[in-house]
Every structure is written in C-alpha cells, then in structure tokens.
Design an enzyme around this catalytic site. Structure first.
Site, PDB file in Angstrom:
ATOM      1  N   ASP A 276       0.828  -1.210   0.000  1.00  0.00           N
ATOM      2  CA  ASP A 276       0.000   0.000   0.000  1.00  0.00           C
ATOM      3  C   ASP A 276       0.861   1.258   0.000  1.00  0.00           C
ATOM      4  OD1 ASP A 276      -1.987  -1.840   0.374  1.00  0.00           O
ATOM      5  OD2 ASP A 276      -2.895  -0.836   2.102  1.00  0.00           O
ATOM      6  N   HIS A 433       3.698  -2.169   3.217  1.00  0.00           N
ATOM      7  CA  HIS A 433       3.737  -0.842   2.604  1.00  0.00           C
ATOM      8  C   HIS A 433       5.093  -0.670   1.914  1.00  0.00           C
ATOM      9  CE1 HIS A 433       0.681  -0.485   5.749  1.00  0.00           C
ATOM     10  NE2 HIS A 433       0.129   0.464   5.012  1.00  0.00           N
TER      11      HIS A 433
HETATM   12 ZN   LIG Z   1      -2.764   3.293   3.287  1.00  0.00          ZN
END
Ligand SMILES: [Zn+2]
Length: 473
Positions: A276, A433
């Site tokens: 992400d 992430h």
């Molecule tokens: Zn996010």
C-alpha cells in the site's frame, strides 16, 4: 288636743317610714358595672384575662355572700372573631345581666423571606426568585404571594385573612444575554440503511467555554427510517429567549444490490502480498527484489507524492504485478462525504488508466474497511461506501496478515509477523507498505523463507479471498 291621739299619729308615721326604709328594695333596683371596658380587643393566641364586674345597690357594692353570679363566656383566643362574656347576677330573687364584647383580632402581618438580593432581567425573562411566606394565624402563604415586575423593582406582596399586608421589594438588574453554543455529540452526518437504527447521541451545551450539563435541549427529529431521504434533526436551546440551533443530517438510503462473485476454490499455502501507499522512492527496489524471487504482488497505489513517482505504476504493471486503487491523496478527509470519497477514488483510477491503459476494479479503503477514524466525519459512511462501491462492481480487500510495518515495526518484527501470520492461514492477504525501508529490508527473508516452505504467491483478482474485517462504521 288629746295627748294619746298625738302619740298614735306619731307612731303611725314612724311605722310607715320604717316600712318604706326596710322594704325600699321593693322600689329600687341593683345595677351591674363592668371592670374595664365594655369592648375589649385581644390579639389572637394571647390570653384573655377577664377583669370582672361588680353589682351595686343603693350606691353601695353588694357583698359577695348576698348574690349569686354566673359568667357565660364563649371566648376562643385561637380563632379570630367576636365573642361575648355575659355576667348574670341573682340578687334578692331578681336577675341582673350585663355583657362585655371581646374581639379576638389578628394584627400581625405575614412575613416574606427571600433568598435573592436582586432579580436579574435577561433578554425577555427574569431570574427565579426563591421565597417563602408565613403568617402567625394563616400559616404558609407562599402560594398566595403575588409577584409584580415593575421597571426597576419586583414587589412581592401578600395579605393574611385579616388583611394585614406585607410587601418586599427587590431591585432589578439587567443582564446582557449571549447565545449558548451547541456542539453535536457524534457525527454531524449519518448514513443509515432503511429500517436501520439511529442512536441519538445528543448535543453538548456551552456558555462560552463552560459546559452546561443537563441543560434543556429540545430535539426536533422527523427522521423516517423506513423511507429513503435526507433528513435534519434540529436541536434548540433557549437562553432566556435567545435561541441557538444546530442540525444533524441523516441520510436514509436503500441498500443497493451487489453482484454475487464466485470465490475461487480456496487453495492451500497461497500468499497474496499487497503493498500500500506507494509508489515512492523505494518502490523500484521492491520491484527488483520481487523480480529476483520471481514473485508477483498487488500494489494498492496512491498519488500521495503528487505525481513524483506515479510513472512507477506502469513499471509495476509491466512486470506482471496487479494494480489496485488505494487512494489519490491518502487523506482521511475523503470520508467527509461519499462524493469526496468517490472523487478521490475516480481520480486515482483515471491516473491508473492513463498509465496502463485500463482502470482497475480492485481497491482497498484507506485504514481498511474496519477503520473507525471515518466516524469523526460521517457515522455509517464505511457501510454506505462498501455497498455503493460493490454495487458499482468494485471489489475491496482488507487483510488477514498484518506486517505492522505501518505501525513503525522494525525489520525483524515485520519478518516474524508475516511468517507467523502466513503459517496460520491457508490463504493469506498480507498487508505491507512499499514506503518503508524496513519493509524493503524484510522482503528477501520473507520471500526466501516462504518459498522454501512451499508457498505459492499470487496476485489478487475479483474472485480472490477478500479478507474482509467487518465494518465498524
Ligand atoms: Zn494506506
């Protein structure tokens, strides 16, 4: 003249005189005199002392043993009224009567006790006056007190049953009235499915900075939860005639039909790596490592760096990774309205289309679908958006393994969280992430270990497990 005749005449005269003197009561009456006044006033509840009376005959007071006296009295000193005391003498077979009138009177005024020194005059009303009134004879007169508001003073007055009056004056002081401040408890906007429930959280009332607890708030709620529509709930407070309103908006919506998706038959040892919040400066390094292990992942992309790394999305795509929307701005204010959210989403998807030639129908909500931060913007928005987006054909994903890299974990912890999490599931959607160096450093170990343990890496598609958390707002 005969001496005897003279003597006889004199004796007859003496005899007649004697008869007259001895029996003079036949011709004279006795009379009664009151001691003190014939009319006597006494204060109610005070003792009545009768001053008595005397009887006279022929100018002299008659001795007690010569008459009979009966006193008749109905005086009741506890009840205001007019009474008689009747003195009845019997003297030599004759009755002599005299009366005295007794007035039992109340001359004492009631009292009014006031707890206030002053009465405040606000915009259109006055501060409450606390008082009691008592009377020695009538008891509590509080309810009979009349309150008259004049220009500069308030007069409280009351009379007792004997018309004794008391008046108390209080000065009036004018006070300027400021409107109160209302703050909604909970969200200013709600999205509620038809026939859902609405829980009223109310409002907080402030006088400047000071919160007024239990202040009377009137709530006008015409929301019909059975009917679609946009409703307002109006809250009103009244500060001595100065009114303040605040509104809450309630959107009642019909749940939309969502296409049914067949889930791919669940396999075992399948890992969906998801990244992400990128692309960013590290993303190309992530791509290199993924290439080394020949692993494909899914990128939930953003443009939070304002176009700086946007081109990398094309590289991700060209290498066979799956592109999905995360958010254009990655600001939680996108939850301020459905339009804000959808605009942000569409903006990102159009950027994706410009780069790779097609839009995506896969996405992940910022904060996940279970986030509660959106509640500070709109109560119920996640439930509304999830239904809206699914009805439009989009598929959203959460995760069932959290690397916790977003919470600032170090490389070691990220590795352990991912490996331990994946080992517990048949199919894992792993949240990571690509904006953290720690994650980059953890990636080789994660990939080599899971590969050696026989895990298969796949990209997400419309039929993959969604790992939904469950919606909390
Ligand atoms: Zn996010």
């Amino acid at each position: 003249m005969n001496k005897h005749l003279w003597r006889k005449i004199i004796l007859v005269i003496i005899f007649i005189l004697n008869i007259f003197l001895i029996r003079k009561d036949v011709f004279l009456d006795a009379y009664v005199e009151l001691n003190g006044s014939d009319f006597v006033d006494i204060d109610v509840f005070s003792k009545y002392n009768d001053e008595g009376s005397k009887i006279f005959f022929d100018g002299k007071e008659i001795k007690e043993n010569l008459y009979e006296l009966n006193i008749d009295s109905n005086v009741n000193n506890k009840i205001v009224g007019t009474y008689k005391v009747i003195y009845k003498y019997n003297f030599r077979g004759k009755e002599y009567v005299k009366e005295r009138t007794i007035n039992v009177v109340d001359k004492e005024s009631p009292t009014i006790k006031v707890a206030n020194d002053v009465v405040y005059k606000y915009n259109n009303d006055y501060s409450k006056i606390y008082f009691t009134s008592k009377d020695n004879y009538d008891g509590d007169l509080t309810k009979k007190v009349s309150v008259n508001y004049l220009d500069n003073e308030v007069i409280l007055s009351v009379s007792d049953s004997s018309n004794n009056e008391v008046r108390v004056s209080l000065p009036i002081e004018e006070v300027e009235v400021e409107p109160l401040i209302l703050k909604l408890n909970g969200s200013p906007i709600y999205y509620i499915e038809t026939n859902g429930t609405y829980n009223e959280k109310g409002v907080s009332v402030f006088d400047g900075d000071r919160e007024l607890k239990n202040y009377d708030v009137s709530v006008d709620n015409q929301v019909d939860l059975t009917k679609e529509g946009t409703y307002e709930i109006k809250y009103t407070v009244d500060n001595h005639g100065v009114k303040t309103n605040i509104f809450r908006i309630i959107n009642v919506y019909k749940k939309l039909d969502v296409p049914v998706r067949e889930k791919s038959t669940s396999g075992e040892k399948i890992v969906y790596l998801t990244f992400d919040d990128g692309p960013c400066a590290y993303t190309e390094d992530f791509l290199k490592i993924l290439d080394e292990y020949n692993v494909k992942a899914t990128f939930f992309v953003t443009d939070q760096f304002n176009g700086k790394y946007l081109d990398i999305i094309k590289k991700e795509y060209d290498k066979g990774h799956r592109i999905a929307v995360h958010t254009n701005t990655h600001k939680y204010s996108i939850y301020a309205s459905p339009e804000d959210y959808v605009n942000d989403f569409n903006t990102m998807n159009e950027k994706i289309e410009n780069l790779i030639g097609e839009k995506t129908n896969l996405f992940r909500f910022p904060g996940g679908s279970s986030n509660t931060i959106s509640r500070s913007y709109i109560n119920g928005i996640m439930k509304y958006l999830a239904n809206l987006m699914e009805a439009k054909g989009y598929v959203y994903f959460d995760w069932n393994v959290d690397s916790t890299d977003g919470a600032g974990s170090g490389t070691e912890k990220i590795i352990n969280n991912v490996l331990n999490g994946v080992r517990k599931n048949n199919e894992s959607v792993v949240l990571m992430h690509d904006i953290h160096k720690t994650t980059l450093n953890a990636l080789p170990t994660i990939l080599s270990t899971l590969k050696s343990e026989g895990y298969e890496f796949r990209v997400l598609d419309e039929n993959s497990i969604t790992a939904h958390h469950g919606i909390n707002n």
